[in-house]
Design a protein around this motif. Structure first.
Motif, PDB file in Angstrom:
ATOM      1  N   ASN A 166       0.802  -1.218   0.000  1.00 35.16           N
ATOM      2  CA  ASN A 166       0.000   0.000   0.000  1.00 35.16           C
ATOM      3  C   ASN A 166       0.837   1.272   0.000  1.00 35.16           C
ATOM      4  N   TYR A 167       2.137   1.105  -0.097  1.00 34.82           N
ATOM      5  CA  TYR A 167       3.025   2.272  -0.105  1.00 34.82           C
ATOM      6  C   TYR A 167       4.057   2.053  -1.191  1.00 34.82           C
ATOM      7  N   GLY A 209       5.963  -5.830   7.855  1.00 30.33           N
ATOM      8  CA  GLY A 209       7.179  -5.660   8.634  1.00 30.33           C
ATOM      9  C   GLY A 209       7.953  -4.452   8.170  1.00 30.33           C
ATOM     10  N   TYR A 210       9.244  -4.494   8.366  1.00 29.47           N
ATOM     11  CA  TYR A 210      10.097  -3.346   8.066  1.00 29.47           C
ATOM     12  C   TYR A 210      10.837  -3.533   6.760  1.00 29.47           C
ATOM     13  N   SER A 254       5.855  -1.551  -0.231  1.00 30.32           N
ATOM     14  CA  SER A 254       5.814  -2.166   1.092  1.00 30.32           C
ATOM     15  C   SER A 254       4.366  -2.214   1.563  1.00 30.32           C
ATOM     16  N   ALA A 255       4.158  -3.028   2.601  1.00 32.47           N
ATOM     17  CA  ALA A 255       2.822  -3.200   3.161  1.00 32.47           C
ATOM     18  C   ALA A 255       2.830  -2.829   4.628  1.00 32.47           C
ATOM     19  N   GLU A 256       1.722  -2.340   5.103  1.00 30.87           N
ATOM     20  CA  GLU A 256       1.611  -1.983   6.518  1.00 30.87           C
ATOM     21  C   GLU A 256       1.859  -3.183   7.405  1.00 30.87           C
TER      22      GLU A 256
END
Lengths: 112, 113
Positions: free
Chosen positions: B31-32, B98-99, B93-95
Protein backbone atom coordinates in the motif's frame (compact mmCIF):
# COMPACT_ATOMS: atom_id res chain seq x y z
CA UNK A 1 26.55 17.06 6.59
CA UNK A 2 25.77 13.45 5.68
CA UNK A 3 22.84 12.14 7.68
CA UNK A 4 23.87 8.51 7.31
CA UNK A 5 27.57 7.75 7.54
CA UNK A 6 28.93 4.56 6.07
CA UNK A 7 32.54 3.54 6.51
CA UNK A 8 34.68 2.67 4.73
CA UNK A 9 33.64 3.94 1.32
CA UNK A 10 35.80 1.35 -0.44
CA UNK A 11 37.04 -1.97 0.87
CA UNK A 12 39.23 -4.64 -0.71
CA UNK A 13 39.35 -7.95 1.12
CA UNK A 14 41.01 -11.31 0.62
CA UNK A 15 38.87 -14.43 0.22
CA UNK A 16 38.28 -16.06 3.60
CA UNK A 17 38.86 -12.91 5.66
CA UNK A 18 36.39 -11.02 7.84
CA UNK A 19 35.29 -7.41 7.58
CA UNK A 20 32.95 -5.04 9.39
CA UNK A 21 30.96 -2.39 7.56
CA UNK A 22 30.03 0.60 9.71
CA UNK A 23 26.75 2.54 9.60
CA UNK A 24 25.65 5.46 11.77
CA UNK A 25 22.54 7.56 11.26
CA UNK A 26 21.86 11.01 12.68
CA UNK A 27 18.24 11.37 11.64
CA UNK A 28 16.74 10.15 14.90
CA UNK A 29 15.13 7.24 13.05
CA UNK A 30 14.11 4.13 14.94
CA UNK A 31 14.57 1.63 12.10
CA UNK A 32 17.71 0.73 10.18
CA UNK A 33 18.40 -1.58 7.27
CA UNK A 34 21.07 -3.18 5.13
CA UNK A 35 20.68 -3.65 1.40
CA UNK A 36 23.12 -5.11 -1.11
CA UNK A 37 23.44 -3.93 -4.69
CA UNK A 38 25.23 -5.78 -7.45
CA UNK A 39 24.83 -6.23 -11.19
CA UNK A 40 23.01 -9.52 -10.51
CA UNK A 41 20.51 -8.29 -7.91
CA UNK A 42 19.90 -4.58 -7.64
CA UNK A 43 18.93 -3.43 -4.12
CA UNK A 44 18.47 -6.75 -2.41
CA UNK A 45 17.04 -6.52 1.11
CA UNK A 46 19.24 -8.10 3.80
CA UNK A 47 18.17 -7.05 7.33
CA UNK A 48 15.90 -4.69 9.19
CA UNK A 49 16.22 -3.52 12.77
CA UNK A 50 13.82 -1.52 14.90
CA UNK A 51 14.85 -0.13 18.28
CA UNK A 52 17.95 -2.32 18.03
CA UNK A 53 15.94 -5.50 17.56
CA UNK A 54 16.13 -7.68 14.47
CA UNK A 55 12.80 -7.47 12.64
CA UNK A 56 13.47 -9.25 9.38
CA UNK A 57 16.34 -11.30 7.97
CA UNK A 58 16.36 -12.20 4.28
CA UNK A 59 20.00 -13.27 4.16
CA UNK A 60 20.36 -17.02 3.90
CA UNK A 61 23.97 -17.10 5.01
CA UNK A 62 24.96 -16.83 8.66
CA UNK A 63 28.23 -15.30 7.46
CA UNK A 64 26.37 -11.97 7.51
CA UNK A 65 25.73 -10.72 11.02
CA UNK A 66 24.30 -7.28 11.83
CA UNK A 67 25.44 -5.65 15.06
CA UNK A 68 23.64 -2.81 16.82
CA UNK A 69 25.66 -1.40 19.72
CA UNK A 70 23.71 1.87 19.88
CA UNK A 71 20.28 2.82 18.63
CA UNK A 72 21.72 4.86 15.77
CA UNK A 73 24.31 2.25 14.76
CA UNK A 74 23.88 -0.84 12.63
CA UNK A 75 27.12 -2.44 11.56
CA UNK A 76 27.42 -5.47 9.29
CA UNK A 77 29.99 -8.16 10.02
CA UNK A 78 30.83 -10.47 7.13
CA UNK A 79 32.95 -13.54 7.82
CA UNK A 80 34.64 -16.03 5.49
CA UNK A 81 34.40 -13.60 2.59
CA UNK A 82 33.85 -14.95 -0.91
CA UNK A 83 34.33 -13.24 -4.30
CA UNK A 84 30.54 -13.48 -4.74
CA UNK A 85 30.15 -11.11 -1.78
CA UNK A 86 31.59 -8.34 -3.93
CA UNK A 87 28.90 -5.66 -4.12
CA UNK A 88 27.94 -2.27 -2.79
CA UNK A 89 26.33 -2.47 0.63
CA UNK A 90 23.88 0.26 1.53
CA UNK A 91 22.66 1.16 4.96
CA UNK A 92 19.32 2.94 5.25
CA UNK A 93 17.04 4.22 7.98
CA UNK A 94 13.41 5.23 8.42
CA UNK A 95 11.02 6.45 11.07
CA UNK A 96 8.80 3.46 11.60
CA UNK A 97 7.80 0.89 9.04
CA UNK A 98 6.12 1.46 5.70
CA UNK A 99 7.75 4.88 5.38
CA UNK A 100 10.46 6.75 3.48
CA UNK A 101 14.01 5.45 3.59
CA UNK A 102 17.15 7.56 3.70
CA UNK A 103 20.14 5.73 2.27
CA UNK A 104 23.82 6.14 2.99
CA UNK A 105 26.33 6.46 0.19
CA UNK A 106 27.36 2.81 0.44
CA UNK A 107 30.45 0.70 1.02
CA UNK A 108 31.90 -0.82 -2.14
CA UNK A 109 33.34 -4.21 -1.26
CA UNK A 110 35.65 -6.14 -3.56
CA UNK A 111 36.69 -9.62 -2.51
CA UNK A 112 39.74 -11.01 -4.33
CA UNK B 1 9.84 -14.57 -7.23
CA UNK B 2 10.13 -10.92 -8.15
CA UNK B 3 7.42 -9.01 -6.35
CA UNK B 4 8.04 -5.66 -8.04
CA UNK B 5 8.72 -5.49 -11.77
CA UNK B 6 9.94 -2.50 -13.74
CA UNK B 7 10.03 -1.74 -17.43
CA UNK B 8 11.74 -0.82 -19.56
CA UNK B 9 15.17 -1.82 -18.30
CA UNK B 10 16.60 1.25 -20.01
CA UNK B 11 15.07 4.28 -21.66
CA UNK B 12 16.47 7.10 -23.74
CA UNK B 13 14.53 10.31 -24.35
CA UNK B 14 15.40 13.68 -25.77
CA UNK B 15 15.63 16.72 -23.58
CA UNK B 16 12.18 18.23 -23.14
CA UNK B 17 10.29 14.97 -23.77
CA UNK B 18 8.24 13.06 -21.23
CA UNK B 19 9.82 9.89 -19.89
CA UNK B 20 7.43 7.17 -18.73
CA UNK B 21 8.72 4.49 -16.38
CA UNK B 22 6.50 1.52 -15.56
CA UNK B 23 6.11 -0.62 -12.47
CA UNK B 24 3.86 -3.51 -11.52
CA UNK B 25 3.50 -5.60 -8.39
CA UNK B 26 1.94 -8.85 -7.28
CA UNK B 27 1.23 -8.54 -3.58
CA UNK B 28 -2.19 -6.97 -3.04
CA UNK B 29 -1.24 -6.00 0.52
CA UNK B 30 1.30 -3.48 -0.77
CA UNK B 31 0.00 0.00 0.00
CA UNK B 32 3.03 2.27 -0.11
CA UNK B 33 5.02 2.90 -3.29
CA UNK B 34 8.12 5.09 -3.20
CA UNK B 35 10.29 5.85 -6.19
CA UNK B 36 14.01 6.31 -5.67
CA UNK B 37 16.53 8.01 -7.94
CA UNK B 38 20.11 6.83 -7.98
CA UNK B 39 23.10 8.49 -9.62
CA UNK B 40 26.29 6.50 -10.25
CA UNK B 41 28.43 6.19 -7.15
CA UNK B 42 25.67 7.39 -4.82
CA UNK B 43 22.99 5.83 -2.68
CA UNK B 44 19.36 5.89 -3.81
CA UNK B 45 17.43 9.02 -2.82
CA UNK B 46 13.68 9.26 -2.37
CA UNK B 47 12.12 11.08 -5.31
CA UNK B 48 8.37 10.80 -4.79
CA UNK B 49 5.99 8.36 -3.15
CA UNK B 50 2.31 7.43 -3.18
CA UNK B 51 -0.01 5.49 -0.93
CA UNK B 52 -2.71 3.24 -2.34
CA UNK B 53 -5.54 5.54 -1.25
CA UNK B 54 -4.50 7.93 -4.04
CA UNK B 55 -4.39 7.41 -7.78
CA UNK B 56 -2.07 10.29 -8.59
CA UNK B 57 0.75 12.16 -6.91
CA UNK B 58 2.50 15.13 -8.42
CA UNK B 59 5.71 16.89 -7.41
CA UNK B 60 6.98 19.39 -9.92
CA UNK B 61 7.95 17.55 -13.10
CA UNK B 62 7.45 14.13 -11.49
CA UNK B 63 4.04 12.44 -11.38
CA UNK B 64 3.03 8.98 -10.20
CA UNK B 65 -0.08 7.40 -11.72
CA UNK B 66 -1.44 4.47 -9.71
CA UNK B 67 -3.93 1.81 -10.81
CA UNK B 68 -4.79 -0.36 -7.84
CA UNK B 69 -7.08 -2.71 -9.76
CA UNK B 70 -4.37 -3.58 -12.26
CA UNK B 71 -1.55 -3.40 -9.68
CA UNK B 72 0.35 -1.01 -11.88
CA UNK B 73 1.93 2.36 -11.48
CA UNK B 74 4.01 4.65 -13.62
CA UNK B 75 6.35 7.55 -13.10
CA UNK B 76 6.10 10.37 -15.61
CA UNK B 77 8.95 12.83 -15.89
CA UNK B 78 7.87 15.80 -17.96
CA UNK B 79 10.27 18.21 -19.66
CA UNK B 80 13.11 15.74 -19.09
CA UNK B 81 16.52 17.27 -18.42
CA UNK B 82 20.00 15.77 -18.87
CA UNK B 83 20.37 16.02 -15.09
CA UNK B 84 17.50 13.52 -14.76
CA UNK B 85 19.74 10.82 -16.25
CA UNK B 86 19.88 8.24 -13.49
CA UNK B 87 18.50 4.86 -12.47
CA UNK B 88 14.98 4.92 -11.06
CA UNK B 89 13.73 2.27 -8.67
CA UNK B 90 10.12 1.53 -7.95
CA UNK B 91 9.56 0.05 -4.52
CA UNK B 92 6.68 -1.28 -2.46
CA UNK B 93 5.81 -2.17 1.09
CA UNK B 94 2.82 -3.20 3.16
CA UNK B 95 1.61 -1.98 6.52
CA UNK B 96 1.61 -5.56 7.71
CA UNK B 97 4.79 -6.44 5.86
CA UNK B 98 7.18 -5.66 8.63
CA UNK B 99 10.10 -3.35 8.07
CA UNK B 100 10.90 -4.42 4.53
CA UNK B 101 10.62 -2.38 1.35
CA UNK B 102 10.90 -4.44 -1.83
CA UNK B 103 12.66 -2.83 -4.79
CA UNK B 104 12.27 -3.43 -8.49
CA UNK B 105 15.30 -3.96 -10.69
CA UNK B 106 15.35 -0.36 -11.88
CA UNK B 107 15.04 1.62 -15.10
CA UNK B 108 18.13 3.35 -16.38
CA UNK B 109 17.09 6.67 -17.91
CA UNK B 110 19.27 8.64 -20.28
CA UNK B 111 18.16 12.11 -21.33
CA UNK B 112 19.99 13.27 -24.42
CA UNK B 113 20.47 17.00 -24.98
Amino acid sequence: DPKIIQKPKYLVAVTGSEKILICEQYLGHNAMYWYRQSAKKPLEFMFSYSYQKLMDNQTASSRFQPQSSKKNHLDLQITALKPDDSATYFCASSQGQNSDYTFGSGTRLLVI
Amino acid sequence: QQQVRQSPQSLTVWEGETAILNCSYEDSTFNYFPWYQQFPGEGPALLISIRSVSDKKEDGRFTIFFNKREKKLSLHITDSQPGDSATYFCAASAETGGYKVVFGSGTRLLVSP
